[in-house]
Motif scaffolding. Structure first.
Motif, PDB file in Angstrom:
ATOM      1  N   GLN A  77       0.802  -1.218   0.000  1.00 42.63           N
ATOM      2  CA  GLN A  77       0.000   0.000   0.000  1.00 42.63           C
ATOM      3  C   GLN A  77       0.842   1.279   0.000  1.00 42.63           C
ATOM      4  O   GLN A  77       0.291   2.363  -0.120  1.00 42.63           O
ATOM      5  N   SER A  78       2.149   1.155   0.101  1.00 41.42           N
ATOM      6  CA  SER A  78       3.013   2.330   0.157  1.00 41.42           C
ATOM      7  C   SER A  78       2.710   3.298  -0.981  1.00 41.42           C
ATOM      8  O   SER A  78       2.656   2.911  -2.146  1.00 41.42           O
ATOM      9  N   GLN A  79       2.539   4.563  -0.635  1.00 36.30           N
ATOM     10  CA  GLN A  79       2.271   5.589  -1.643  1.00 36.30           C
ATOM     11  C   GLN A  79       3.546   6.008  -2.372  1.00 36.30           C
ATOM     12  O   GLN A  79       3.483   6.681  -3.398  1.00 36.30           O
ATOM     13  N   ALA A  80       4.703   5.606  -1.866  1.00 33.19           N
ATOM     14  CA  ALA A  80       5.970   5.961  -2.513  1.00 33.19           C
ATOM     15  C   ALA A  80       6.262   5.061  -3.704  1.00 33.19           C
ATOM     16  O   ALA A  80       7.033   5.426  -4.590  1.00 33.19           O
ATOM     17  N   ILE A  81       5.650   3.886  -3.749  1.00 35.23           N
ATOM     18  CA  ILE A  81       5.932   2.911  -4.807  1.00 35.23           C
ATOM     19  C   ILE A  81       4.758   2.845  -5.775  1.00 35.23           C
ATOM     20  O   ILE A  81       3.603   2.694  -5.362  1.00 35.23           O
ATOM     21  N   THR A 111       8.025   3.347 -10.450  1.00 36.79           N
ATOM     22  CA  THR A 111       8.696   4.475  -9.805  1.00 36.79           C
ATOM     23  C   THR A 111       8.581   4.329  -8.293  1.00 36.79           C
ATOM     24  O   THR A 111       7.564   3.871  -7.778  1.00 36.79           O
ATOM     25  N   LYS A 112       9.645   4.706  -7.633  1.00 35.66           N
ATOM     26  CA  LYS A 112       9.681   4.686  -6.169  1.00 35.66           C
ATOM     27  C   LYS A 112      10.244   6.032  -5.732  1.00 35.66           C
ATOM     28  O   LYS A 112      11.360   6.386  -6.123  1.00 35.66           O
ATOM     29  N   SER A 113       9.450   6.756  -4.966  1.00 40.21           N
ATOM     30  CA  SER A 113       9.836   8.100  -4.511  1.00 40.21           C
ATOM     31  C   SER A 113      10.242   8.978  -5.695  1.00 40.21           C
ATOM     32  O   SER A 113      11.222   9.716  -5.632  1.00 40.21           O
ATOM     33  N   GLY A 114       9.503   8.829  -6.799  1.00 39.10           N
ATOM     34  CA  GLY A 114       9.744   9.663  -7.965  1.00 39.10           C
ATOM     35  C   GLY A 114      10.860   9.199  -8.886  1.00 39.10           C
ATOM     36  O   GLY A 114      11.104   9.816  -9.911  1.00 39.10           O
ATOM     37  N   LYS A 115      11.552   8.119  -8.542  1.00 40.13           N
ATOM     38  CA  LYS A 115      12.654   7.624  -9.373  1.00 40.13           C
ATOM     39  C   LYS A 115      12.287   6.274  -9.975  1.00 40.13           C
ATOM     40  O   LYS A 115      11.657   5.443  -9.320  1.00 40.13           O
ATOM     41  N   SER A 116      12.716   6.057 -11.211  1.00 36.65           N
ATOM     42  CA  SER A 116      12.460   4.778 -11.883  1.00 36.65           C
ATOM     43  C   SER A 116      13.232   3.652 -11.217  1.00 36.65           C
ATOM     44  O   SER A 116      14.353   3.858 -10.733  1.00 36.65           O
ATOM     45  N   TYR A 117      12.624   2.479 -11.198  1.00 33.69           N
ATOM     46  CA  TYR A 117      13.317   1.287 -10.700  1.00 33.69           C
ATOM     47  C   TYR A 117      12.945   0.089 -11.569  1.00 33.69           C
ATOM     48  O   TYR A 117      11.900   0.073 -12.214  1.00 33.69           O
ATOM     49  N   THR A 118      13.817  -0.873 -11.583  1.00 34.79           N
ATOM     50  CA  THR A 118      13.584  -2.143 -12.256  1.00 34.79           C
ATOM     51  C   THR A 118      14.153  -3.234 -11.363  1.00 34.79           C
ATOM     52  O   THR A 118      15.304  -3.138 -10.907  1.00 34.79           O
ATOM     53  N   LEU A 119      13.343  -4.253 -11.101  1.00 32.77           N
ATOM     54  CA  LEU A 119      13.776  -5.391 -10.282  1.00 32.77           C
ATOM     55  C   LEU A 119      13.660  -6.680 -11.087  1.00 32.77           C
ATOM     56  O   LEU A 119      12.711  -6.863 -11.854  1.00 32.77           O
TER      57      LEU A 119
END
Length: 146
Positions: A77-81, A111-119
């Motif tokens: 539920q995190s709003q950052a992710i 995006t996490k905290s406004g930055k792109s991520y890839t896992l």
């Protein structure tokens, strides 16, 4: 005695085929549940996740963080992710009676905290049949190279 043996010889292939069909049905059901889990995370649908995951869930994230069911649901539920794409691939289901172990590769980007991520992670999920449904009781993932 010979009659019984003859009957068993005739029935054995049918029973084997029925058992194989049941196993294939369970495997397909587990794969569907894995995909439903991805969809629920993507949509941040904790109601759906509560149906898929045991209240006693043990979840080990790729960074080693240990979470119970409540902590895992809160992380979803995190709003950052904001996941944009979630997919599992190369999944194999191993059945052991009322227990299923799934291995596969999990890919997520967003995006996490406004930055792109890839896992890209390798995962192992353990499912247990409870009555007529399956619930995941344990999940562990390891970060894998792209």
């Amino acid at each position: 005695m010979w009659k019984l043996f003859a009957v068993l010889l005739v029935l054995a292939p049918q029973l084997t085929a029925q058992a194989r069909t049941a196993l294939d049905g369970d495997r397909n059901r587990i794969l569907s549940l894995e995909n439903a889990w991805n969809q629920a995370v993507h949509q941040k649908d904790t109601s759906a996740l509560k149906m898929l995951l045991s209240r006693d869930l043990v979840y080990v994230d790729f960074d080693g963080k240990l979470m119970d069911s409540a902590a895992y649901l809160a992380s979803v539920q995190s709003q950052a992710i904001h996941p944009e794409r979630i997919v599992s691939e190369s999944m194999n289901v191993h059945l052991y009676g009322a227990v299923a172990v799934v291995n596969g590769v999990y890919r997520e980007s967003g995006t996490k905290s406004g930055k792109s991520y890839t896992l890209r992670e390798r995962f192992t999920d353990t499912w247990v049949r409870q009555n007529d449904s399956w619930v995941c009781v344990a999940s562990q993932s390891t970060l894998a190279s792209q």
